[in-house]
Design a protein around this motif. Structure first.
Motif, PDB file in Angstrom:
ATOM      1  N   LYS A 213       0.862  -1.183   0.000  1.00 54.97           N
ATOM      2  CA  LYS A 213       0.000   0.000   0.000  1.00 54.97           C
ATOM      3  C   LYS A 213       0.897   1.230   0.000  1.00 54.97           C
ATOM      4  O   LYS A 213       1.888   1.289   0.729  1.00 54.97           O
ATOM      5  CB  LYS A 213      -0.902   0.025   1.228  1.00 54.97           C
ATOM      6  CG  LYS A 213      -1.945  -1.057   1.226  1.00 54.97           C
ATOM      7  CD  LYS A 213      -2.870  -0.913   2.406  1.00 54.97           C
ATOM      8  CE  LYS A 213      -3.931  -1.984   2.380  1.00 54.97           C
ATOM      9  NZ  LYS A 213      -4.855  -1.858   3.506  1.00 54.97           N
ATOM     10  N   LEU A 214       0.542   2.215  -0.801  1.00 55.76           N
ATOM     11  CA  LEU A 214       1.261   3.482  -0.858  1.00 55.76           C
ATOM     12  C   LEU A 214       0.320   4.603  -0.454  1.00 55.76           C
ATOM     13  O   LEU A 214      -0.854   4.603  -0.827  1.00 55.76           O
ATOM     14  CB  LEU A 214       1.810   3.732  -2.262  1.00 55.76           C
ATOM     15  CG  LEU A 214       2.863   2.744  -2.765  1.00 55.76           C
ATOM     16  CD1 LEU A 214       3.265   3.080  -4.181  1.00 55.76           C
ATOM     17  CD2 LEU A 214       4.071   2.735  -1.866  1.00 55.76           C
ATOM     18  N   TYR A 215       0.839   5.530   0.324  1.00 57.85           N
ATOM     19  CA  TYR A 215       0.049   6.642   0.829  1.00 57.85           C
ATOM     20  C   TYR A 215       0.709   7.961   0.457  1.00 57.85           C
ATOM     21  O   TYR A 215       1.936   8.063   0.415  1.00 57.85           O
ATOM     22  CB  TYR A 215      -0.069   6.580   2.358  1.00 57.85           C
ATOM     23  CG  TYR A 215      -0.717   5.327   2.877  1.00 57.85           C
ATOM     24  CD1 TYR A 215      -2.084   5.267   3.087  1.00 57.85           C
ATOM     25  CD2 TYR A 215       0.044   4.201   3.167  1.00 57.85           C
ATOM     26  CE1 TYR A 215      -2.680   4.115   3.571  1.00 57.85           C
ATOM     27  CE2 TYR A 215      -0.545   3.047   3.646  1.00 57.85           C
ATOM     28  CZ  TYR A 215      -1.902   3.011   3.845  1.00 57.85           C
ATOM     29  OH  TYR A 215      -2.492   1.874   4.316  1.00 57.85           O
TER      30      TYR A 215
ATOM     31  N   THR B 208       1.494  -0.719 -12.035  1.00 56.64           N
ATOM     32  CA  THR B 208       0.460  -0.270 -11.105  1.00 56.64           C
ATOM     33  C   THR B 208       0.794  -0.798  -9.716  1.00 56.64           C
ATOM     34  O   THR B 208       1.624  -1.689  -9.553  1.00 56.64           O
ATOM     35  CB  THR B 208      -0.937  -0.780 -11.508  1.00 56.64           C
ATOM     36  OG1 THR B 208      -0.938  -2.202 -11.461  1.00 56.64           O
ATOM     37  CG2 THR B 208      -1.321  -0.297 -12.892  1.00 56.64           C
ATOM     38  N   ILE B 209       0.131  -0.270  -8.700  1.00 58.05           N
ATOM     39  CA  ILE B 209       0.384  -0.718  -7.331  1.00 58.05           C
ATOM     40  C   ILE B 209       0.015  -2.189  -7.187  1.00 58.05           C
ATOM     41  O   ILE B 209       0.679  -2.942  -6.480  1.00 58.05           O
ATOM     42  CB  ILE B 209      -0.395   0.155  -6.328  1.00 58.05           C
ATOM     43  CG1 ILE B 209       0.121   1.596  -6.378  1.00 58.05           C
ATOM     44  CG2 ILE B 209      -0.266  -0.400  -4.915  1.00 58.05           C
ATOM     45  CD1 ILE B 209      -0.647   2.554  -5.501  1.00 58.05           C
TER      46      ILE B 209
ATOM     47  N   LEU C   6      -3.376   5.608  -1.906  1.00 57.64           N
ATOM     48  CA  LEU C   6      -3.509   5.666  -3.354  1.00 57.64           C
ATOM     49  C   LEU C   6      -4.256   4.427  -3.844  1.00 57.64           C
ATOM     50  O   LEU C   6      -4.057   3.334  -3.318  1.00 57.64           O
ATOM     51  CB  LEU C   6      -2.128   5.732  -4.009  1.00 57.64           C
ATOM     52  CG  LEU C   6      -1.303   6.979  -3.704  1.00 57.64           C
ATOM     53  CD1 LEU C   6       0.072   6.868  -4.330  1.00 57.64           C
ATOM     54  CD2 LEU C   6      -1.997   8.216  -4.207  1.00 57.64           C
ATOM     55  N   PRO C   7      -5.126   4.557  -4.848  1.00 56.62           N
ATOM     56  CA  PRO C   7      -5.856   3.390  -5.359  1.00 56.62           C
ATOM     57  C   PRO C   7      -4.904   2.359  -5.973  1.00 56.62           C
ATOM     58  O   PRO C   7      -3.811   2.702  -6.426  1.00 56.62           O
ATOM     59  CB  PRO C   7      -6.776   3.971  -6.429  1.00 56.62           C
ATOM     60  CG  PRO C   7      -6.704   5.440  -6.302  1.00 56.62           C
ATOM     61  CD  PRO C   7      -5.519   5.794  -5.494  1.00 56.62           C
ATOM     62  N   LEU C   8      -5.336   1.090  -6.009  1.00 60.53           N
ATOM     63  CA  LEU C   8      -4.495   0.023  -6.541  1.00 60.53           C
ATOM     64  C   LEU C   8      -4.214   0.183  -8.026  1.00 60.53           C
ATOM     65  O   LEU C   8      -3.238  -0.360  -8.532  1.00 60.53           O
ATOM     66  CB  LEU C   8      -5.153  -1.335  -6.288  1.00 60.53           C
ATOM     67  CG  LEU C   8      -5.159  -1.810  -4.845  1.00 60.53           C
ATOM     68  CD1 LEU C   8      -5.909  -3.127  -4.743  1.00 60.53           C
ATOM     69  CD2 LEU C   8      -3.750  -1.970  -4.330  1.00 60.53           C
ATOM     70  N   LEU C   9      -5.036   0.914  -8.744  1.00 57.77           N
ATOM     71  CA  LEU C   9      -4.833   1.092 -10.183  1.00 57.77           C
ATOM     72  C   LEU C   9      -4.061   2.357 -10.523  1.00 57.77           C
ATOM     73  O   LEU C   9      -4.060   2.791 -11.678  1.00 57.77           O
ATOM     74  CB  LEU C   9      -6.181   1.080 -10.901  1.00 57.77           C
ATOM     75  CG  LEU C   9      -6.941  -0.242 -10.787  1.00 57.77           C
ATOM     76  CD1 LEU C   9      -8.278  -0.140 -11.489  1.00 57.77           C
ATOM     77  CD2 LEU C   9      -6.123  -1.380 -11.338  1.00 57.77           C
TER      78      LEU C   9
END
Length: 155
Positions: free
Chosen positions: A4-6, A69-70, A20-23
């Motif tokens: 997860k990235l914030y 993408t994430i 941030l959204p996964l896409l």
């Protein structure tokens, strides 16, 4: 791996982290610059051509790079992208973020940990190898309760 990235968002009462959204698409161009959600002109697999508009007065230029993408990124890519874009990363429950620095010390990339029965996140500077070791379980953070000392040791 759970990645997860914030993004850090500042407001009147302090700061908060917005996930941030996964896409969310990150493109790393040939010069090593990471672009977040750029306008993609062409794509061939993970190789893309993006529109890079750095000069508002002139024509935008095209740059080639690799997109991820994430949801599909590896641990190494997540750490590299978080470091370059000053994002907060949470990978397999491990916390990594930039320490902002002060008058005497420069900003540093750090790993976060919480002491037992604690609610505050403490930060310790880490290298890329130590960060990967913490994620994979080959390193651990040891701390002493009554002092402010801690270190990263082999597990």
């Amino acid at each position: 791996m759970q990645i997860k990235l914030y993004k850090t968002q500042e407001h009147m009462l302090g700061t908060s982290h917005v996930e941030l959204p996964l896409l969310t698409v990150f493109v790393t161009d040939d010069e090593g610059v990471v672009h977040q959600n750029p306008e993609i002109l062409e794509q061939d697999g993970d190789c893309v051509v993006i529109k890079y508009d750095w000069n508002p007065a002139g024509e935008p230029e095209e740059r080639m790079g690799t997109a991820v993408t994430i949801a599909t990124m590896t641990v190494e890519e997540a750490l590299r992208i978080a470091k370059r874009n000053r994002l907060v990363a949470r990978i397999n429950g491990k916390h990594f973020e930039w320490w902002p620095g002060n008058r005497r010390k420069m900003p540093q990339w750090c790993a976060g940990y919480r002491k037992k029965r604690g609610s505050r996140t403490h930060l310790i500077p880490v290298t890329d190898e130590q960060a990967l070791g913490l994620i994979h379980g080959t390193h651990k953070i040891s701390y002493w309760t009554y002092t402010n000392r801690c270190e990263i040791t082999a597990a």
